[in-house]
Every structure is written in C-alpha cells, then in structure tokens.
Scaffold this active site. Structure first.
Site, PDB file in Angstrom:
ATOM      1  N   ASN A  14       0.834  -1.212   0.000  1.00 11.61           N
ATOM      2  CA  ASN A  14       0.000   0.000   0.000  1.00 11.61           C
ATOM      3  C   ASN A  14       0.864   1.255   0.000  1.00 11.61           C
ATOM      4  OD1 ASN A  14      -3.127  -0.397   0.328  1.00 11.61           O
ATOM      5  ND2 ASN A  14      -2.149  -2.071   1.442  1.00 11.61           N
ATOM      6  N   LYS A  84       0.480  -1.783  14.917  1.00  8.54           N
ATOM      7  CA  LYS A  84       0.413  -1.428  16.337  1.00  8.54           C
ATOM      8  C   LYS A  84      -0.822  -0.582  16.587  1.00  8.54           C
ATOM      9  CE  LYS A  84       5.029  -1.629  18.139  1.00  8.54           C
ATOM     10  NZ  LYS A  84       5.529  -2.465  17.051  1.00  8.54           N
ATOM     11  N   ILE A  85      -1.334  -0.718  17.804  1.00  6.69           N
ATOM     12  CA  ILE A  85      -2.437   0.156  18.196  1.00  6.69           C
ATOM     13  C   ILE A  85      -1.851   1.529  18.491  1.00  6.69           C
ATOM     14  CG2 ILE A  85      -4.137   0.561  20.024  1.00  6.69           C
ATOM     15  CD1 ILE A  85      -4.371  -2.569  20.130  1.00  6.69           C
ATOM     16  N   VAL A  86      -2.480   2.552  17.952  1.00  3.19           N
ATOM     17  CA  VAL A  86      -2.010   3.915  18.221  1.00  3.19           C
ATOM     18  C   VAL A  86      -2.366   4.268  19.660  1.00  3.19           C
ATOM     19  CG1 VAL A  86      -2.312   6.339  17.593  1.00  3.19           C
ATOM     20  CG2 VAL A  86      -2.162   4.586  15.797  1.00  3.19           C
ATOM     21  N   HIS A 102      -8.210  -0.730   6.439  1.00  4.96           N
ATOM     22  CA  HIS A 102      -8.519  -2.026   7.035  1.00  4.96           C
ATOM     23  C   HIS A 102      -9.094  -2.942   5.953  1.00  4.96           C
ATOM     24  CE1 HIS A 102      -9.473  -4.893  10.112  1.00  4.96           C
ATOM     25  NE2 HIS A 102     -10.655  -5.046   9.553  1.00  4.96           N
TER      26      HIS A 102
HETATM   27  C1  GRF Z   1      -3.240  -4.465   4.179  1.00 11.80           C
HETATM   28  O1  GRF Z   1      -4.143  -5.492   3.843  1.00 11.80           O
HETATM   29  C2  GRF Z   1      -3.877  -3.496   5.128  1.00 11.80           C
HETATM   30  O2  GRF Z   1      -5.238  -3.293   4.913  1.00 11.80           O
HETATM   31  C3  GRF Z   1      -3.667  -4.165   6.455  1.00 11.80           C
HETATM   32  O3  GRF Z   1      -2.380  -4.733   6.358  1.00 11.80           O
HETATM   33  C4  GRF Z   1      -2.081  -5.032   5.009  1.00 11.80           C
HETATM   34  C5  GRF Z   1      -0.782  -4.372   4.669  1.00 11.80           C
HETATM   35  O4  GRF Z   1      -0.252  -4.790   3.442  1.00 11.80           O
HETATM   36  N1  GRF Z   1      -3.863  -3.238   7.530  1.00 11.80           N
HETATM   37  P1  GRF Z   1       0.988  -4.011   2.826  1.00 11.80           P
HETATM   38  O5  GRF Z   1       2.068  -3.939   3.890  1.00 11.80           O
HETATM   39  O6  GRF Z   1       0.525  -2.630   2.427  1.00 11.80           O
HETATM   40  O7  GRF Z   1       1.423  -4.830   1.648  1.00 11.80           O
END
Ligand code: GRF
Length: 183
Positions: A14, A84-86, A102
């Site tokens: 991402n 981690k939880i913020v 998410h």
């Molecule tokens: C994604 O599916 C995101 O929604 C979740 O963790 C994953 C991270 O994937 N919170 P990447 O590290 O961006 O490949």
C-alpha cells in the site's frame, strides 16, 4: 500543500501505491528489517525505522514518532499495514490527522486478521475500509469503504488478492478526497 507520512510494519505494498501517486515526506516502519524500507529506498523516499523494544515505554516510542512528525510538519499520517495500536501519546498530538486502511468492511471483522476472519466466516462479500483513527481498534469514523465479493471459485489467495486490489484503488481515492496533491 498537505504533507503526508506513511506508517507500515511489513510488506508495504500500500505504501508503494501511495508513493507512486503522491509525494510522501517519509515512511516509518516499526521493524528495522521490514521490506517496506527496501521499497522506500528504490522509490527514493526517506525512511525511518525503530522498534518499540528499543524504548523504555510505548509513550517514549510514540514521543519519538511525534517528534519526527513535527520536525517534518506532517499534516496527515497514513497507516498502511502498521500493526500497532495507536496509543495516547500519538493520538493526543495527531488525533483527527491519522487515517488507517482495514481489509474488511468495518464494523465487520475488525482486528489483525480481517481477511482470514471474513473468509472463515463464509461471507459472500467483504470489503475495504479507510477510517479516522481513534483510541479503539478499527473503530474510528469511516471515510470511505467499498464492497469486495467472494466468488464461488475463490481460494483464500484469490480472495485476498481481490481485497488488496481494492485497497490500491481506495487509498489514492481517499487521499484525493482529503485534498492531498498528487505528484
Ligand atoms: C493491508 O491489507 C492493510 O489493509 C492491512 O495490512 C495489510 C498491509 O499490506 N492493515 P501491505 O504492507 O501494504 O502490503
């Protein structure tokens, strides 16, 4: 011009999508050996990595993060696989300026295993959500979410891949909607 930082703990796909479309001031990883750091190097994006266990407390760890964010005058923190939880220290300084992605249609399947949990529950559709971060786990106000179907011939791998494709579309759309300028 809104300055963004991305926080990621591992793979960083991402982050990669975001950084290819938007100027990212820096990426932070809470694991020194995370693959996201390699991605940042290849993309020429500044990166920082340090670990909670290197600090006396989570408050100290987050105080170091706040210092970094302030030093770079960051307007928006984009969590993307930050596992981690913020905590209260980071929230006190940045609440209202932190968003998270998410891999499920919140409030369905919060927590660290949104994809597997939806799969194991036998849903016919799940989704992806981007929301503001508050003190709960995946409880903050939803900014945008999309549905992703589970197809009859899906394996968990193909289902997961479809969820990730939806993530890679949704994050840029949300950044556009929040007024972050593209490269
Ligand atoms: C994604 O599916 C995101 O929604 C979740 O963790 C994953 C991270 O994937 N919170 P990447 O590290 O961006 O490949």
């Amino acid at each position: 011009m809104k300055k963004i930082a991305v926080f990621a703990s591992g793979n960083g796909s991402n982050f990669q999508v975001i950084a290819e479309e938007f100027p990212v001031e820096f990426v932070f990883s809470d694991h020194r050996d995370a693959y996201v750091i390699e991605r940042a190097d290849k993309l020429g994006v500044l990166s920082y990595a340090f670990e909670l266990k290197e600090f006396e407390s989570k408050a100290d760890y987050e105080a170091a993060l706040v210092e970094l964010l302030e030093e770079h005058q960051i307007d928006l923190v984009c969590l993307a696989g930050y596992m981690k939880i913020v905590g209260p220290t980071l929230l006190a300084a940045y609440e209202g300026r932190i968003i998270n992605i998410h891999p499920a249609y919140l409030p369905e399947f919060p927590g660290a295993h949104g994809i597997e949990d939806a799969w194991n529950a036998g849903v016919t559709e799940s989704g992806v959500t981007i929301h503001w971060v508050d003190s709960g786990v995946d409880t903050g106000k939803v900014i945008k979410q999309v549905r992703v179907p589970r197809l009859a011939d899906d394996t968990i791998e193909s289902f997961e891949a479809r969820i990730h494709e939806a993530e890679y579309k949704l994050y840029p759309e949300v950044l556009d909607s929040l007024g972050v300028e593209r490269r």
